[in-house]
Design a protein around this motif. Sequence first.
Motif, PDB file in Angstrom:
ATOM      1  N   ASP A  83      46.207  36.913  20.964  1.00 23.72           N
ATOM      2  CA  ASP A  83      45.424  37.976  21.599  1.00 23.72           C
ATOM      3  C   ASP A  83      46.092  38.344  22.930  1.00 23.72           C
ATOM      4  N   PRO A  84      47.180  39.126  22.878  1.00 19.76           N
ATOM      5  CA  PRO A  84      47.899  39.427  24.114  1.00 19.76           C
ATOM      6  C   PRO A  84      47.192  40.451  24.987  1.00 19.76           C
ATOM      7  N   LEU A  85      46.428  41.358  24.381  1.00 18.12           N
ATOM      8  CA  LEU A  85      45.998  42.553  25.103  1.00 18.12           C
ATOM      9  C   LEU A  85      44.696  42.403  25.886  1.00 18.12           C
ATOM     10  N   ARG A 114      40.475  31.079  22.333  1.00 15.28           N
ATOM     11  CA  ARG A 114      40.895  29.711  22.614  1.00 15.28           C
ATOM     12  C   ARG A 114      42.295  29.729  23.219  1.00 15.28           C
ATOM     13  N   LEU A 115      42.665  28.599  23.834  1.00 14.38           N
ATOM     14  CA  LEU A 115      44.025  28.378  24.296  1.00 14.38           C
ATOM     15  C   LEU A 115      44.653  27.323  23.395  1.00 14.38           C
ATOM     16  N   ALA A 116      45.713  27.712  22.708  1.00 14.54           N
ATOM     17  CA  ALA A 116      46.384  26.808  21.766  1.00 14.54           C
ATOM     18  C   ALA A 116      47.816  26.590  22.245  1.00 14.54           C
ATOM     19  N   VAL A 117      47.964  25.683  23.216  1.00 15.41           N
ATOM     20  CA  VAL A 117      49.277  25.356  23.755  1.00 15.41           C
ATOM     21  C   VAL A 117      49.998  24.462  22.752  1.00 15.41           C
ATOM     22  N   ALA A 126      49.765  31.453  23.453  1.00 18.22           N
ATOM     23  CA  ALA A 126      48.719  30.426  23.449  1.00 18.22           C
ATOM     24  C   ALA A 126      47.322  31.033  23.528  1.00 18.22           C
ATOM     25  N   HIS A 127      47.205  32.253  24.031  1.00 18.85           N
ATOM     26  CA  HIS A 127      45.891  32.905  24.143  1.00 18.85           C
ATOM     27  C   HIS A 127      45.569  33.568  22.802  1.00 18.85           C
TER      28      HIS A 127
END
Length: 349
Positions: free
Chosen positions: A236-238, A165-168, A224-225
Motif C-alpha cells: 500500500d504505497p499510496l 500492517r507493517l511486514a518487515v 513493508a506497508h
Amino acid sequence: MCGDGSPTDVGQAMPRAAPGAAVDPIALEPVDAVEVTTLVDNVFDALLTGDERTRRPGWFTARTAAPQFEDGETPVGLVAEHGFAALVTVHRAGTTTSLLLDTGLSPDAVVTNADRLGVDLTAVQGIVLSHGHFDHAGGLAGLARRLGRRRMPIVVHPRAWTRRRLAVPHQEPHLLPTLSQRALEGEGFALVERREPSLLVDGCVLVTGEVDRTTDFERGMPPAHQAWTGGAWEHDPLVLDDQALVVHVRGRGLVVVTGCGHAGAVNIVRHAQRLTGVPELHGLIGGLHLGGPAFEPVIPPTVAALTGLGPALVVSGHCTGWRAQHALAAALPDAWTPGSSGSTFRLAA
C-alpha cells in the motif's frame, strides 16, 4: 465502508501529469488570519522562545501535586508522543472558528494538552482526519469522553477504515490498529465520508480530499506497508486516504496543514494550488514523512521544490525526520521554525 484496493482505486492516484487549472476549481474564501496550535507533536521543548508569529507555552502552563517539593507541587509540561494533532483557528470578518486536524496517538494526550493550554475542545466545530493511521486517530477515545454524546462531525476519506500492517522482511508482521466506523458512530461522532475536496467554515477552509500525485520523486510508503484487499495483503504505497487542510490568508497565500504528508509535501502543495488557483505558498505546517532510509532520497528534491516556493513559515514536525529538518533549516533559515507540542503559529493578512 472503504475501497478494496482494486487497480481502479490505485490508478486514481498514480503519478500523472496535471497541467493547467483544476477542472473543478475551488473558490476558497480568504481569511484575515489563521492560528495553528500543535496540540500533539513528537517533541516538547519548554525552552523554545517565541516571536511575532510564534507563541510557546514554556514550563508554567499547569502544575501538579508533587510532595517531594516544599510547596507540594511542580510545573508540568505538555505530552509529546509519536502522533500529531493540530487546532486550526480561522479569523474572518469578525468571526472565529476552530477545527481539529487529527487527534494524536494515545487516548488522553490531546485532551491533557488542551486542558494545560486552556483550550476548550467542546468549542471545536469539527474534526478532520488526515488519514486512518492510529497515531493520528488514537485521541478520538479521549475526545469522545470529553464531548459526551455531542454529534461532532468528522470529515474522513472512505479508505481511512482500511486494515493495514507493517511486514518487515524476516520479522513477524505488525497489525496496525484499524479505525472502526461503527465505534465512532456509537460514540456519537457524525461521519462525513468524502474522496473529493470539501469546503468548511463558510468556504474558508479547504479539505483537499484525495491528492493528485504529480511528482516523480514522491513515491509513497515502502513495501513493508501493506493493506488488506479482502483476499490478500498487498503493498500500500499510496495511502489514498491522505489529505490536508488549506487556508488562504488574504494577500499572503496558502497555508497548508498536513498530518503525515503521505501524498508528498510537494504533491499536496501543488494540489492545493491547482484547486484554489492561488500560486503563493505562505505557510506549511505538519508532518512531511521524510524520516528513515526509505525517504531520505526524497529530501533533496522536496527541499528544492519548497525553497522555490518561498514560504514565509515552515514548521515541519511529527514524521519529518531529523535529516530533513536539518536540510529545511539550512535551505529556509528565515522560514523554518522548530515544532513542539503546544506551540501556536499565527499568520495574518
